[in-house]
Scaffold this active site. Structure first.
Site, PDB file in Angstrom:
ATOM      1  N   MET A 105     -32.800 -11.565  78.654  1.00  0.00           N
ATOM      2  CA  MET A 105     -32.449 -10.304  79.317  1.00  0.00           C
ATOM      3  C   MET A 105     -32.400  -9.202  78.262  1.00  0.00           C
ATOM      4  O   MET A 105     -31.757  -8.163  78.465  1.00  0.00           O
ATOM      5  CB  MET A 105     -31.103 -10.437  80.035  1.00  0.00           C
ATOM      6  CG  MET A 105     -31.146 -11.502  81.123  1.00  0.00           C
ATOM      7  SD  MET A 105     -29.951 -11.234  82.443  1.00  0.00           S
ATOM      8  CE  MET A 105     -28.426 -11.360  81.552  1.00  0.00           C
ATOM      9  N   GLY A 121     -31.114 -21.596  75.342  1.00  0.00           N
ATOM     10  CA  GLY A 121     -30.056 -21.880  74.371  1.00  0.00           C
ATOM     11  C   GLY A 121     -28.973 -22.767  74.971  1.00  0.00           C
ATOM     12  O   GLY A 121     -28.628 -22.645  76.150  1.00  0.00           O
ATOM     13  N   GLN A 122     -28.442 -23.628  74.124  1.00  0.00           N
ATOM     14  CA  GLN A 122     -27.348 -24.524  74.523  1.00  0.00           C
ATOM     15  C   GLN A 122     -26.056 -23.733  74.800  1.00  0.00           C
ATOM     16  O   GLN A 122     -25.141 -24.218  75.431  1.00  0.00           O
ATOM     17  CB  GLN A 122     -27.149 -25.553  73.401  1.00  0.00           C
ATOM     18  CG  GLN A 122     -25.980 -26.493  73.547  1.00  0.00           C
ATOM     19  CD  GLN A 122     -26.071 -27.398  74.760  1.00  0.00           C
ATOM     20  OE1 GLN A 122     -27.164 -27.837  75.132  1.00  0.00           O
ATOM     21  NE2 GLN A 122     -24.932 -27.656  75.393  1.00  0.00           N
ATOM     22  N   SER A 175     -23.944 -13.609  71.190  1.00  0.00           N
ATOM     23  CA  SER A 175     -24.163 -13.279  72.599  1.00  0.00           C
ATOM     24  C   SER A 175     -24.460 -11.791  72.676  1.00  0.00           C
ATOM     25  O   SER A 175     -23.892 -11.004  71.899  1.00  0.00           O
ATOM     26  CB  SER A 175     -22.882 -13.584  73.393  1.00  0.00           C
ATOM     27  OG  SER A 175     -22.881 -12.871  74.608  1.00  0.00           O
ATOM     28  N   GLY A 219     -29.626 -15.438  67.972  1.00  0.00           N
ATOM     29  CA  GLY A 219     -29.699 -16.584  68.883  1.00  0.00           C
ATOM     30  C   GLY A 219     -31.054 -16.604  69.595  1.00  0.00           C
ATOM     31  O   GLY A 219     -31.752 -17.625  69.621  1.00  0.00           O
ATOM     32  N   HIS A 220     -31.444 -15.436  70.136  1.00  0.00           N
ATOM     33  CA  HIS A 220     -32.761 -15.353  70.798  1.00  0.00           C
ATOM     34  C   HIS A 220     -33.869 -15.626  69.786  1.00  0.00           C
ATOM     35  O   HIS A 220     -34.863 -16.298  70.095  1.00  0.00           O
ATOM     36  CB  HIS A 220     -32.991 -13.949  71.372  1.00  0.00           C
ATOM     37  CG  HIS A 220     -32.056 -13.564  72.470  1.00  0.00           C
ATOM     38  ND1 HIS A 220     -31.120 -12.587  72.314  1.00  0.00           N
ATOM     39  CD2 HIS A 220     -31.926 -14.028  73.734  1.00  0.00           C
ATOM     40  CE1 HIS A 220     -30.442 -12.443  73.442  1.00  0.00           C
ATOM     41  NE2 HIS A 220     -30.911 -13.303  74.315  1.00  0.00           N
ATOM     42  N   HIS A 232     -30.724 -10.979  69.748  1.00  0.00           N
ATOM     43  CA  HIS A 232     -29.959 -11.230  68.520  1.00  0.00           C
ATOM     44  C   HIS A 232     -30.508 -12.503  67.878  1.00  0.00           C
ATOM     45  O   HIS A 232     -31.498 -13.072  68.377  1.00  0.00           O
ATOM     46  CB  HIS A 232     -28.465 -11.329  68.839  1.00  0.00           C
ATOM     47  CG  HIS A 232     -28.145 -12.275  69.962  1.00  0.00           C
ATOM     48  ND1 HIS A 232     -28.374 -13.635  69.896  1.00  0.00           N
ATOM     49  CD2 HIS A 232     -27.664 -12.038  71.208  1.00  0.00           C
ATOM     50  CE1 HIS A 232     -27.996 -14.202  71.018  1.00  0.00           C
ATOM     51  NE2 HIS A 232     -27.585 -13.254  71.843  1.00  0.00           N
ATOM     52  N   GLN A 251     -26.391 -23.192  82.563  1.00  0.00           N
ATOM     53  CA  GLN A 251     -27.717 -22.646  82.910  1.00  0.00           C
ATOM     54  C   GLN A 251     -28.818 -23.638  82.502  1.00  0.00           C
ATOM     55  O   GLN A 251     -29.739 -23.925  83.263  1.00  0.00           O
ATOM     56  CB  GLN A 251     -27.905 -21.316  82.197  1.00  0.00           C
ATOM     57  CG  GLN A 251     -29.319 -20.789  82.209  1.00  0.00           C
ATOM     58  CD  GLN A 251     -29.393 -19.373  81.666  1.00  0.00           C
ATOM     59  OE1 GLN A 251     -28.993 -18.439  82.333  1.00  0.00           O
ATOM     60  NE2 GLN A 251     -29.922 -19.213  80.471  1.00  0.00           N
TER      61      GLN A 251
HETATM   62  O1  PAF Z   1     -29.937 -16.508  79.638  1.00  0.00           O
HETATM   63  C1  PAF Z   1     -30.408 -15.424  80.057  1.00  0.00           C
HETATM   64  O2  PAF Z   1     -30.579 -14.479  79.322  1.00  0.00           O
HETATM   65  C2  PAF Z   1     -30.766 -15.292  81.535  1.00  0.00           C
HETATM   66  O3  PAF Z   1     -29.870 -15.950  82.340  1.00  0.00           O
HETATM   67  C3  PAF Z   1     -32.215 -15.723  81.839  1.00  0.00           C
HETATM   68  C4  PAF Z   1     -32.441 -17.200  81.551  1.00  0.00           C
HETATM   69  C5  PAF Z   1     -33.187 -14.887  81.034  1.00  0.00           C
HETATM   70  C6  PAF Z   1     -32.525 -15.507  83.324  1.00  0.00           C
HETATM   71  O4  PAF Z   1     -32.366 -14.182  83.676  1.00  0.00           O
END
Ligand code: PAF
Length: 412
Positions: A42, A165-166, A203, A48-49, A46, A171
């Site tokens: 989204m 991510g864990q 986060s 993490g991504h 950071h 999710q």
């Molecule tokens: O983890 C996230 O950023 C969101 O929930 C995702 C997986 C991109 C779905 O919108």
């Protein structure tokens, strides 16, 4: 790097890249098909991504990052309007990380106009049991929104692998379940939590915290670590582990826990004891920010694998290690031999991969507990028939590498 904001642009680009490679493959016998890795986000990227992106970069020819703040997964009183929107910086980070495509559609591009019309959208509904615990209890509709958008992104990009991510453990478990239940042809890759030196899990919502709150928030991981220590000391009881977390959380009264739960990491059902593994997870409010964190407690014997060229003594070493440590020894070579024997017996051509896939998915393969059987050769059965000797024949030896290389066999 390319930026696409429309489904048409994205699809056209991916189609061209895949067909270019297909044409190259017709000329070069060993050109592999393009593999695509998808990192759904989204935005407000950071480290993490970036760890997900780096992993995707290592594993695939093409990396697609989606940046879409999905309205469907936000509740009426949640932070959809204020969620950080930093597309330009996100694009720069993606470019530096070697991403090939950023897909950043608008809500109307992805959902059309139906979002504004109540109940007009087809949605993916995760199993009730998977949304009955943890965040699911406090965020009604959230995981339906996540499951729906992830399914759409998987359908649009058709990646070989998708990276999650864990940190968002519920999710991750739900996406894995959706993919399995709907037979979506993608591998879901789970990546470890990235933390600051203080232990705070990264986060996008950490941006909302003041300096003081950021320091208070470190109690989340500290409390999980307290329970982890207790667990390592041999206490597997849920109530004791949860008490340890809660006791540490109370040391910072400004942190208001929403839940502290211990659940099965796959089914997400609450646990009384950790038999194999348990997901210990927290959500808490710090000021107006809601944060989550978790650790997975594992109570199972380690899995050791030794790889290397044939004939260097891997099996001998592994058997001795297994015997010394009291572990189960799984002879994958015998498994491949057993499948090769089955294929040859059934008369299926050795290159008829679909027929082999059917055979493999229906066969019952049993291996004797190999440590117990030492020093004699452990027994192997295929569909109840003892094939211990047969799988060592010269014919099986001659064909085993052809069969073992087929994804239908190795993936199983
Ligand atoms: O983890 C996230 O950023 C969101 O929930 C995702 C997986 C991109 C779905 O919108």
């Amino acid at each position: 790097m390319r930026l696409f904001t429309t489904v048409a642009g994205l699809r056209c680009y991916l189609h061209l890249r895949r067909s270019e490679q297909e044409r190259a493959g017709q000329k070069l016998a060993d050109a592999n098909p393009v593999t695509v890795g998808l990192v759904p986000t989204m935005g407000a990227l950071h480290r993490g991504h970036l760890s997900l992106i780096h992993r995707a970069r290592q594993d695939n020819h093409l990396v697609v990052v989606s940046i879409f703040i999905n309205p469907l997964q936000f509740g009426a009183n949640e932070d959809f309007q204020t969620y950080p929107r930093t597309l330009e910086q996100d694009q720069q980070q993606c470019e530096q990380a070697g991403v090939d495509v950023v897909f950043a559609p608008t809500a109307s591009e992805l959902y059309g106009t139906v979002l504004s019309v109540n109940n007009a959208l087809t949605q993916v509904l995760p199993p009730a049991a998977a949304i009955a615990s943890l965040c699911g209890r406090f965020r009604p509709g959230h995981f339906e929104g996540v499951a729906t958008v992830v399914t759409k992104l998987l359908n649009l990009v058709q990646p070989d692998r998708a990276y999650f991510g864990q940190k968002d453990a519920q999710q991750l478990a739900i996406v894995q379940r959706v993919v399995a239940d709907l037979n979506v042809p993608v591998e879901i890759v789970s990546c470890p939590i990235v933390r600051e030196m203080s232990g705070l899990a990264l986060s996008s919502r950490n941006q909302y915290l003041t300096e003081e709150e950021r320091s208070q928030a470190t109690v989340l991981y500290r409390s999980l670590q307290q329970a982890e220590q207790l667990f390592r000391a041999g206490n597997l009881k849920s109530s004791d582990l949860l008490t340890a977390v809660q006791a540490e959380l109370t040391t910072v009264p400004t942190v208001k826990p929403e839940y502290v739960e211990l659940v099965d990491p796959v089914t997400l059902a609450p646990l009384e004891w950790v038999e194999e593994s348990g997901l210990l997870a927290i959500a808490a409010h710090i000021g107006s920010t809601r944060l989550i964190d978790n650790v997975v407690l594992r109570n199972r014997q380690p899995i050791l694998a030794i790889d290397g060229p044939a004939g260097v003594g891997k099996s001998t070493v592994v058997r001795q290690v297994a015997q010394t440590l009291g572990l189960l020894y799984l002879d994958t070579g015998a498994m491949y031999r057993a499948v090769t024997w089955l294929v040859m017996q059934s008369g299926v051509a050795l290159d008829d991969q679909p027929a082999i896939a059917e055979l493999v998915s229906q066969c019952q393969l049993e291996l004797e507990n190999q440590v117990k059987s030492l020093p004699s050769t452990p027994k192997v059965w295929v569909n109840g028939q003892d094939v211990t000797q047969a799988i060592r024949s010269a014919e099986v030896t001659a064909h085993v590498s052809t069969i073992a290389a087929q994804p239908a066999v190795s993936d199983r």
